[in-house]
Design an enzyme around this catalytic site. Structure first.
Site, short mmCIF file in Angstrom:
data_model
loop_
_atom_site.label_atom_id
_atom_site.label_comp_id
_atom_site.label_asym_id
_atom_site.label_seq_id
_atom_site.Cartn_x
_atom_site.Cartn_y
_atom_site.Cartn_z
CG ASP A 1 -0.19 -0.05 2.53
OD1 ASP A 1 0.75 -0.87 2.64
OD2 ASP A 1 -0.53 0.71 3.45
CD GLU A 2 -1.12 4.86 2.93
OE1 GLU A 2 -2.15 5.52 3.15
OE2 GLU A 2 -0.26 4.64 3.80
#
Length: 879
Positions: free
Chosen positions: A558-559
């Site tokens: 993620d991210e």
């Protein structure tokens, strides 16, 4: 090497100011920090729509040490999760270092700060602040060649010591353009929210089990346990029965002898525990209590274990161990009933993990997603990669990051600061054995390619150390000396680079949501995959030594900072290779995911990933056919309705991925319990998440949970809000279940952690195990309210007391209170929870039992209590 320009920039103020006329001594630095008050303040969130706020830092110098005017070789470092705009304020240069770390340093225009004077330093920072916990403790000062010194008033977990109170609308609301519609919590509003025309009878509470069984029938009579009872069990249940005996002894002082079921019991008072796969679904059980015989039959060992937990749940928290005579037939709604726990951000100690596992088992939860690696810390000892814990498990003031990571999240400048530490290999094996006996599968997460700063910096420290050793060996073996600063031609750097996660020549520039500029593993380097494989191998050995199996491993995903790898020569070389399916930066995340998934497939491990780690864009996932893994689970978390990605849970399930519902609006326990500045937590997904909101989550219909936008506006038409059709769930078998999440940026101690989890975790256990009849597109609001009142009363009368008995710090709901018809009335979100009041500003407290009639005006304080634990206070003013 390795962001050399950044390190040089960090060191520059020290070098540039070496010519300064005055240098503060260590004694002066210590005295100034000890006796100068450092205070944060929010001046206004009503400043730049929802993009930035105005704040200030106030220094009140009571130290007797004056700070001279002009450039000086000292700096003040502070933690701010809201990135502060760089610039000069009051002659002090404000700089962002990395992550939440910022620095103030004096310029030529600094007027000094004399003893007895006060200096206010205004600043502008990202988005908004309406919770005291957004401001981190342990700001500190460093002089020229001095040790750092913490500002004493900030060396505290009491926000009131270093954060000015929020009292005005522009401090209590996030923005005014758009309008922040979240009601500001008061005692009066809380009273109205707590009020319900429905009541719960005592017998309903006494027979209530959390989570609620599928079928429960009450029979006449009651059964009281004593030491005269004996246990007979199927041989395969030896471990489960041992835990059951231990619980009875520790919690109820009952010593029940247990023997295998081929041995006859000398009397009739017997708890018989067995296994019969014919009784129902996996993990199901039947429980019968009828006076002198208690029977527990599980469909498997887990089912038998859960039957024992239901028996314990029927017992009162204290007093006589008396049970209602019941017949229960039960099985779980979902096979995945989990909690995600992040102690990568802040480590809370070994005991916290054992407490969490113990309580998960009590409430029939079976998956602990352990987020042990993050930007801010690596929390597990890995043989052969000692730097992961020697460097990566600690934060301190070391700008070169040879001894520790950059300090973050209020840890301060010392390795003894909050949030530091790790589990040893032996600790983790002990935890695995405990979890196995409790039928909990621990799922570790090696976070990558983003959120990997701790592992990256640890491996860079390893590289520097081994490189120096290799060059020393080469120096002793070469006739030609080192010259011109070049590496020795004979130095063997293969060991140093074996697990390196970054390309020394990478010029990529990016900044992440958490304000890091260097937290992406380089996915184009073979050493990155060697590192992941090495850690996975060591994890497998720990699981095997514990007598269990590493079934799942989460790979994060993620991210990832936009711009990662753009300037990497290693990636450019990969793009130049023909026919490898990697033509540009957009192919790199799928490439990383495929390589790691293949690695895990060869080891017989199912991978997991956060939803955005498996998506090209809002609607298109990576090609599921590329992965040989039979199970590839994803955590669907981003259901901010107006962001247009809340349908990913169904898109991913329909695309063939298995899905664990992990939605931020209802299942993130790092969010505050209520919209009040004293409540701890972030609030990016929703302004607050109380236990009732978690209880009301409907996992079988994700869209039915669309209640409010982030501004607090009611959602009437989700499709209109998103602007495109919302896909239906076509493969419901791919929804594995649900889990709560606790992220620990603002959570620095064990008690803080447990209070953020409990009692909300019990509501997750309820929904993951038991489908309520009121769930559906058209919610039966009356039935839901009745169910909630029964659940809440059960917490008040039984479960909170049991948790307290087990050493669990609790978040107790703040009471509601108001003046009504000349009397002061109070109530609680959990009906039956003890409420206390004080008429002398908290010096003494009395039990609230009926409305108060006061003979004179003043402030009445209220709080709730369970044993020695109390809630925050609220008050009502009487004229």
């Amino acid at each position: 090497m390795f962001k050399a320009s950044l390190i040089a920039a960090l060191m520059m103020p020290l070098a540039a100011q070496a010519h300064a006329q005055e240098k503060l001594s260590q004694e002066q630095i210590n005295a100034f920090a000890t006796n100068t008050e450092f205070m944060f303040a929010v001046n206004s969130n009503f400043h730049n729509e929802d993009k930035s706020f105005l704040g200030s830092i106030r220094l009140t110098n009571r130290s007797g040490v004056s700070l001279p005017a002009g450039e000086q070789p000292w700096q003040i470092y502070l933690h701010s999760v809201r990135k502060i705009n760089e610039g000069i304020s009051q002659g002090l240069r404000i700089e962002h270092v990395n992550g939440d770390l910022h620095r103030l340093s004096p310029t030529a225009s600094f007027n000094g700060l004399a003893a007895g004077e006060q200096l206010e330093i205004p600043f502008e920072a990202a988005v908004w602040v309406v919770a005291y916990s957004d401001f981190m403790p342990r700001a500190f000062m460093v002089g020229h060649n001095t040790e750092p010194a913490i500002f004493a008033n900030t060396n505290s977990e009491d926000f009131g010591n270093f954060v000015a109170p929020f009292t005005q609308e522009q401090q209590l609301r996030r923005y005014n353009q758009p309008q922040d519609l979240t009601p500001l919590m008061t005692a009066e509003l809380r009273y109205e929210l707590n009020s319900s025309p429905l009541s719960v009878k005592d017998e309903q509470v006494q027979r209530r089990i959390v989570p609620k069984p599928q079928e429960l029938e009450i029979n006449r009579g009651k059964t009281t346990l004593s030491d005269a009872w004996q246990i007979r069990y199927a041989g395969q249940l030896q471990a489960e029965v041992a835990l059951f005996q231990s619980d009875l002894e520790k919690k109820y002082q009952l010593t029940l002898a247990a023997q295998a079921d081929h041995i006859d019991a000398p009397n009739k008072k017997v708890i018989s525990i067995g296994v019969d796969s014919k009784i129902g679904n996996k993990e199901g059980y039947r429980l019968e209590i009828d006076g002198e015989h208690i029977r527990i039959i599980g469909a498997d060992n887990a089912g038998a274990f859960y039957g024992m937990q239901s028996l314990l749940a029927l017992l009162p928290a204290t007093g006589s161990p008396t049970l209602a005579n019941v017949e229960i037939s039960d099985a779980p709604r979902y096979p995945w009933r989990g909690m995600h726990y992040d102690n990568g951000r802040n480590f809370h100690g070994k005991e916290a993990m054992f407490k969490l596992v113990e309580q998960m088992a009590r409430y029939k939860m079976n998956r602990l997603h352990w987020h042990f690696s993050e930007d801010e810390g690596w929390r597990l000892q890995i043989p052969g990669l000692e730097e992961l814990t020697e460097v990566g498990a600690y934060r301190c003031f070391d700008l070169a990051e040879n001894r520790c990571l950059l300090t973050q999240l209020g840890t301060g400048p010392f390795k003894s600061g909050s949030g530091n530490g790790y589990l040893s290999r032996a600790d983790f094996i002990e935890l695995l054995r405990f979890a196995k006996a409790s039928h909990i599968d621990i799922i570790p997460e090696i976070e990558g390619p983003g959120h990997a700063r701790a592992s990256i910096k640890a491996m860079e420290a390893r590289y520097r150390k081994l490189k120096a050793q290799a060059e020393a060996v080469a120096s002793n073996s070469l006739l030609t000396p080192k010259s011109g600063g070049q590496e020795f031609s004979g130095a063997d750097l293969s060991k140093a680079t074996q697990y390196l996660l970054t390309d020394p020549k990478d010029s990529s520039s990016y900044i992440t949501v958490q304000n890091y500029t260097d937290n992406s593993m380089n996915v184009c380097m073979d050493s990155t995959y060697a590192f992941i494989d090495k850690v996975t191998y060591e994890l497998q050995q720990m699981y095997r030594e514990a007598g269990t199996k590493l079934n799942y491993l989460h790979i994060g995903g993620d991210e990832v900072g936009a711009g990662s790898w753009v300037g990497s020569p290693a990636c450019q070389a990969l793009f130049a290779e023909p026919n490898n399916g990697v033509a540009g930066v957009a192919d790199l995340k799928p490439y990383f995911t495929k390589r790691v998934a293949d690695l895990l497939h060869k080891r017989g491990i199912a991978p997991g990933i956060w939803e955005d780690g498996i998506m090209y864009d809002k609607v298109n996932s990576f090609n599921r056919d590329e992965y040989a893994n039979k199970t590839f689970f994803t955590n669907a978390w981003d259901n901010i309705w107006e962001w247009g990605v809340a349908d990913r849970a169904y898109r991913l399930a329909n695309d063939g991925y298995q899905v664990v519902l992990s939605h931020g609006t209802h299942l993130y326990f790092d969010h505050p319990y209520e919209p009040h500045p004293e409540e701890r937590g972030y609030y990016w997904a929703t302004r607050y998440t109380d236990t009732k909101k978690v209880f009301a989550y409907m996992p079988d219909n994700v869209y039915a949970n669309a209640d409010f936008t982030r501004t607090g506006a009611a959602i009437d038409n989700l499709e209109a809000l998103v602007g495109r059709p919302m896909p239906a769930l076509q493969q419901p078998e791919n929804i594995l279940g649900m889990q709560g999440q606790v992220w620990s940026e603002t959570i620095r101690t064990e008690d803080q952690l447990l209070a953020m989890v409990f009692p909300r975790m019990l509501a997750v256990a309820e929904r993951a195990w038991s489908k309520a009849p009121w769930e559906g597109e058209q919610v039966n609001a009356g039935a839901r309210e009745q169910d909630w009142q029964e659940f809440a009363a059960t917490l008040a009368h039984k479960e909170l007391a049991k948790l307290d008995r087990d050493g669990i710090a609790l978040h107790l709901p703040v009471p509601g209170a108001k003046l009504s018809e000349g009397r002061v009335v109070a109530n609680s979100a959990f009906a039956g929870l003890a409420i206390e009041y004080s008429l002398d500003k908290g010096v003494s407290w009395q039990l609230y039992q009926q409305p108060l009639t006061l003979t004179e005006g003043g402030e009445v304080l209220f709080r709730t209590r369970v044993q020695e634990q109390v809630s925050r206070t609220t008050s009502v003013f009487v004229q």
